[in-house]
Write a protein that holds these residues in place. Sequence first.
Motif, short mmCIF file in Angstrom:
data_model
loop_
_atom_site.label_atom_id
_atom_site.label_comp_id
_atom_site.label_asym_id
_atom_site.label_seq_id
_atom_site.Cartn_x
_atom_site.Cartn_y
_atom_site.Cartn_z
N MET A 36 0.81 -1.20 0.00
CA MET A 36 0.00 0.00 0.00
C MET A 36 0.85 1.27 0.00
SD MET A 36 -3.38 -0.79 2.34
CE MET A 36 -2.54 -1.37 3.82
N VAL A 37 1.91 1.30 0.80
CA VAL A 37 2.68 2.54 0.94
C VAL A 37 3.80 2.67 -0.09
CG1 VAL A 37 2.14 2.78 3.39
CG2 VAL A 37 4.20 1.53 2.71
N HIS A 38 4.09 1.58 -0.83
CA HIS A 38 5.11 1.64 -1.88
C HIS A 38 4.52 1.51 -3.29
CE1 HIS A 38 7.77 0.73 1.54
NE2 HIS A 38 8.72 1.29 0.83
N GLY A 39 3.32 0.94 -3.39
CA GLY A 39 2.74 0.73 -4.70
C GLY A 39 3.11 -0.59 -5.33
N ASP A 40 3.80 -1.44 -4.61
CA ASP A 40 4.16 -2.76 -5.13
C ASP A 40 4.64 -3.63 -3.97
OD1 ASP A 40 4.38 -4.72 -7.00
OD2 ASP A 40 5.91 -3.73 -8.21
N ILE A 41 4.66 -4.93 -4.19
CA ILE A 41 5.08 -5.86 -3.16
C ILE A 41 6.60 -5.92 -3.09
CG2 ILE A 41 2.99 -7.25 -3.23
CD1 ILE A 41 4.39 -9.15 -5.13
N PRO A 42 7.17 -6.33 -1.95
CA PRO A 42 8.63 -6.29 -1.81
C PRO A 42 9.36 -7.43 -2.49
CG PRO A 42 7.62 -7.07 0.22
CD PRO A 42 6.50 -6.65 -0.68
N PHE A 43 8.73 -8.62 -2.58
CA PHE A 43 9.40 -9.80 -3.13
C PHE A 43 8.61 -10.32 -4.32
CE2 PHE A 43 9.82 -10.07 1.62
CZ PHE A 43 11.08 -9.47 1.68
N GLY A 44 9.29 -10.43 -5.47
CA GLY A 44 8.60 -10.86 -6.67
C GLY A 44 8.74 -12.34 -6.97
#
Length: 416
Positions: free
Chosen positions: A239-247
């Motif tokens: 939510m606060v970055h606009g994307d997930i941390p691990f792909g």
Amino acid sequence: VEICHAALSLNLCGWTSLSSLPLPLSLQRVKINPSAMEKYWKTSFCLGKGGFGKVFLGKRRSDGISVALKIIPLSRTRCCEVDGTSKPFEAVALEMVSKDPPFPGIIRMLDFYKTPYNWVIVTEKPENTQDLYEYITISKRLREDTAREFLGQVIQALLHCHSRGVVHMDVKDENLLVDLTTLELKLIDFGSAEFLEPDKVYDMFHGTAAYGPPERLTQGCYKALPSEVWSLGILLYDMVHGDIPFGNDRELLLGELRFEKDLSEDCVALIKWCLSRTPEERPMLKDILAHPWMLKRGSEAHEGDATAGAPKPTRGDLQQSEPGSALAARAHDVDTPTRRGSVSSVGNEKQLRPAMATLCSEGFESIWRRLPSFDRLPSRQGSIAAETGLTEARCHSEVSQSGAHRPGQGELPKTE
């Protein structure tokens, strides 16, 4: 085909009415409820699809109200016995969480029935809503105040589920509907739900790999509640970055987190706490609600506007804040810009498991040298194919194929 073969064998010289022929055994065993089937009609508009089935827009014939029809093939339906009757586990879970008094933050099931080839679960179809994935994609990233409000609503919905003996097991942005008028959330899709057993150790993962905890890879098993908190940490970061941390699994095992410079210290601290590598060190839901960041209201402004959005930062705009620099240095020349593009699969986990078995005793440094090259791991298409043959692996993933990198932030569009 089976019926036609029977017709030919019974009357080679003349025509035999198909209505006089017995149904195949596979159809005789299915008890159909015609009255339930006739209550609704299905449109061709697909609202979504995942690892278990597809959801179509429908109408209730009696009053024309819009509904969502989730159609799950019989062969892919998890069922359980209730009072001597086999029911889809998802329907049972929705019945449990919907008992009076109902909770407004959870989707409401209206009906369920069986057809010759599918189970159909009928839920309400709220108007003027959008799933949180799309909401974040349009907004680019959310203000901390907005993310705080959303996270609090999700936790309240999960606490309600726990009070009714259910754990959702697939918390993610695509399983949350946002009312665009009130900004209230509804938790949807209980296809991965389980009965709540806090001490039970699960060795099969039904949820979405991008939101799954690292212990499903490193230990081959996990517990429901710490896994759920890990998913909340991924959701808050999203939510606060606009994307997930691990792909992908490689990034998950590296555990390298990078944060926006304008995030508050309390927000960063809560994300780190939820994403603790050791399950026992993660907070409980009540601990998250009592965290200093959650107790703030109308606090510091966030540069990411919930309506106008903010430009995606470059790697130079991000600060590294999670230990694991040694591993990061070993993979310094590996470019990993893609998020959600490499979903965990049975094939991936089979290749990773031999190395993972000794992870605790030898540590990431020694294990990483023996991991297979990710260039040789199955492609996304191969992963999807592997996910349809869910059998051997001890902790294989019946994963949703959701999780592509957001448009404009990578090569892959949203997929489900």
